[in-house]
Design an enzyme around this catalytic site. Sequence first.
Site, PDB file in Angstrom:
ATOM      1  N   CYS A 252       0.888  -1.178   0.000  1.00 13.63           N
ATOM      2  CA  CYS A 252       0.000   0.000   0.000  1.00 13.63           C
ATOM      3  C   CYS A 252       0.916   1.214   0.000  1.00 13.63           C
ATOM      4  O   CYS A 252       1.110   1.864   1.026  1.00 13.63           O
ATOM      5  CB  CYS A 252      -0.936  -0.021   1.208  1.00 13.63           C
ATOM      6  SG  CYS A 252      -1.972  -1.491   1.316  1.00 13.63           S
ATOM      7  N   ALA A 254       1.332   4.353  -1.609  1.00 14.54           N
ATOM      8  CA  ALA A 254       1.139   5.804  -1.657  1.00 14.54           C
ATOM      9  C   ALA A 254       1.131   6.398  -0.245  1.00 14.54           C
ATOM     10  O   ALA A 254       0.642   5.761   0.684  1.00 14.54           O
ATOM     11  CB  ALA A 254      -0.165   6.130  -2.374  1.00 14.54           C
ATOM     12  N   PRO A 255       1.731   7.590  -0.082  1.00 14.14           N
ATOM     13  CA  PRO A 255       2.281   8.486  -1.106  1.00 14.14           C
ATOM     14  C   PRO A 255       3.737   8.227  -1.478  1.00 14.14           C
ATOM     15  O   PRO A 255       4.311   8.993  -2.256  1.00 14.14           O
ATOM     16  CB  PRO A 255       2.141   9.859  -0.451  1.00 14.14           C
ATOM     17  CG  PRO A 255       2.302   9.591   1.000  1.00 14.14           C
ATOM     18  CD  PRO A 255       1.672   8.238   1.245  1.00 14.14           C
ATOM     19  N   GLY A 256       4.370   7.180  -0.912  1.00 12.73           N
ATOM     20  CA  GLY A 256       5.682   6.784  -1.393  1.00 12.73           C
ATOM     21  C   GLY A 256       6.845   7.024  -0.467  1.00 12.73           C
ATOM     22  O   GLY A 256       7.993   6.708  -0.816  1.00 12.73           O
ATOM     23  N   LYS A 258       7.767   5.542   2.380  1.00 18.25           N
ATOM     24  CA  LYS A 258       8.440   4.315   2.825  1.00 18.25           C
ATOM     25  C   LYS A 258       9.085   3.590   1.651  1.00 18.25           C
ATOM     26  O   LYS A 258      10.156   2.998   1.798  1.00 18.25           O
ATOM     27  CB  LYS A 258       7.438   3.416   3.555  1.00 18.25           C
ATOM     28  CG  LYS A 258       6.867   4.050   4.826  1.00 18.25           C
ATOM     29  CD  LYS A 258       5.890   3.115   5.515  1.00 18.25           C
ATOM     30  CE  LYS A 258       5.292   3.764   6.765  1.00 18.25           C
ATOM     31  NZ  LYS A 258       4.394   4.892   6.429  1.00 18.25           N
ATOM     32  N   ASP A 300      -5.309  -3.860  -6.308  1.00 14.47           N
ATOM     33  CA  ASP A 300      -5.698  -4.211  -4.945  1.00 14.47           C
ATOM     34  C   ASP A 300      -4.724  -5.254  -4.424  1.00 14.47           C
ATOM     35  O   ASP A 300      -4.664  -6.375  -4.944  1.00 14.47           O
ATOM     36  CB  ASP A 300      -7.124  -4.749  -4.946  1.00 14.47           C
ATOM     37  CG  ASP A 300      -7.584  -5.234  -3.573  1.00 14.47           C
ATOM     38  OD1 ASP A 300      -6.855  -5.030  -2.578  1.00 14.47           O
ATOM     39  OD2 ASP A 300      -8.681  -5.832  -3.506  1.00 14.47           O
ATOM     40  N   ASP A 319       1.799  -1.484   4.920  1.00 12.72           N
ATOM     41  CA  ASP A 319       1.357  -0.313   5.680  1.00 12.72           C
ATOM     42  C   ASP A 319      -0.145  -0.225   5.448  1.00 12.72           C
ATOM     43  O   ASP A 319      -0.609   0.431   4.522  1.00 12.72           O
ATOM     44  CB  ASP A 319       2.094   0.931   5.185  1.00 12.72           C
ATOM     45  CG  ASP A 319       1.778   2.169   6.003  1.00 12.72           C
ATOM     46  OD1 ASP A 319       1.036   2.045   7.002  1.00 12.72           O
ATOM     47  OD2 ASP A 319       2.249   3.256   5.651  1.00 12.72           O
ATOM     48  N   CYS A 372      -0.728   3.345  11.215  1.00 14.93           N
ATOM     49  CA  CYS A 372      -0.557   4.594  11.968  1.00 14.93           C
ATOM     50  C   CYS A 372      -1.745   4.736  12.916  1.00 14.93           C
ATOM     51  O   CYS A 372      -2.468   5.728  12.873  1.00 14.93           O
ATOM     52  CB  CYS A 372      -0.394   5.784  11.047  1.00 14.93           C
ATOM     53  SG  CYS A 372      -1.699   5.978   9.808  1.00 14.93           S
TER      54      CYS A 372
END
Length: 435
Positions: A252, A254-256, A258, A300, A319, A372
């Site tokens: 997962c 986005a936004p990039g 990691k 997905d 994430d 998070c």
Amino acid sequence: MNAPASLPLAQLLTHAATAVQAVRAGQSLTDALERCPAPARPGAQALSFHALRWLGGAQAVRAKLVPKAPPPAVDALLLTSLALLWPGSGTPYAEHTLVDQAVVAAKQRGGFVNAVLRRFLRERETLLAGLQDDAVARFNHPRWWVERLKGDWPDQWQAVLAADQQRAPMTLRVNRRHGSAQAYLGRLAEAGLAGSALPGTDAIVLAQPVPVQQLPGFAAGDVSVQDAAAQRAAPLLLGAGLPTGARVLDACAAPGGKTAHLLELAELDVLALDSDAQRLARVHDTLQRLGLKARSAAADAGDPAAWWDGRPFDAILLDAPCSASGIVRRHPDVRWLRRATDIAALCRTQARLLDALWPTLRPGGRLLYCTCSVFKAEGQEQIDAFLQRHGDAAIAPEPVAPGHLLPLPDNEDDRSSPPAGASADGFFYSLLTKT
């Protein structure tokens, strides 16, 4: 909150109230602010952040002063103004200035803002005293949120709620390919900016937030903005290291941030997935600025048949979508957008992703699960249930993942202890290995 001085306060109040109205109608603050005219956006963001942090109390007071809710536009302006007048909230404006400018803004919306705000100032002590037993007004979070925190963290829940009311520090991640954190501190000093490095990491916490354009070498990819808690992901997944060219999935992406951190630390064959093609474009932009490359696909992650080539991954970063309850300082709208029923739905999504991705990992490979979130249902309880379902899964003995991290200064280990008064976002990390 620094006083935004780019436009008259009445205009900024109008734009901020429009954003608050959108959030109360179920829209994200980010989307609402994107519709705000560019010159007004920084000021409107500062005011709307403040209003949403103190929205619980403002709503309770407005209900006492005006039992019948006014039209949504007037109500949003009234709530924004009440939040800015809240004692101890750190507003930079004089009370009479706020009231006068709110009245100017109200002329465009109609209503009776002047009388309500002045009555609030006259009766403030009595009104606030009557709200001590109202959990939403006292803690500025939905009641279900407060109760869940109480159950998960009986000793720390009030500290977490108080931390949510603070502005998060601006934390940088220095691109190790371009230089060290210590060297970048020198560049910051030359630019007149102060910061503190977190020992043993590539992170620097700025003394004051600044636009990224003011960061030395930002456009050249020397540095990125990323919270210290989020910066734990790449080192945890890499552990003692992966062979050059190891296949890594960022499920997962986005936004990039990691994804980029992984590639800054090692030579990897990374596949960046995200179900949202528009958000995936942000991954491309981030990697391009940093001079990094990864394969990507809009898909997905929970449906490997649609994107997996059958070759197992050496490591997977998941994430997972979550409540974002650990990053409320940065996104104060989250607490008002989430519903109690969302948590169970999110937990089902997390479990689906874990179960779907596990077969794509090679034996001996590592999967780092993170959210998070400060809610245990999205963290340790999720992993406990996964281990029950998969007999070939185990907690990796090294490196040791920290589990739940709360957004509190004393919740960091010595390796990345923050400067006094600073803290990282709330996160959960668990590192799994396939036996």
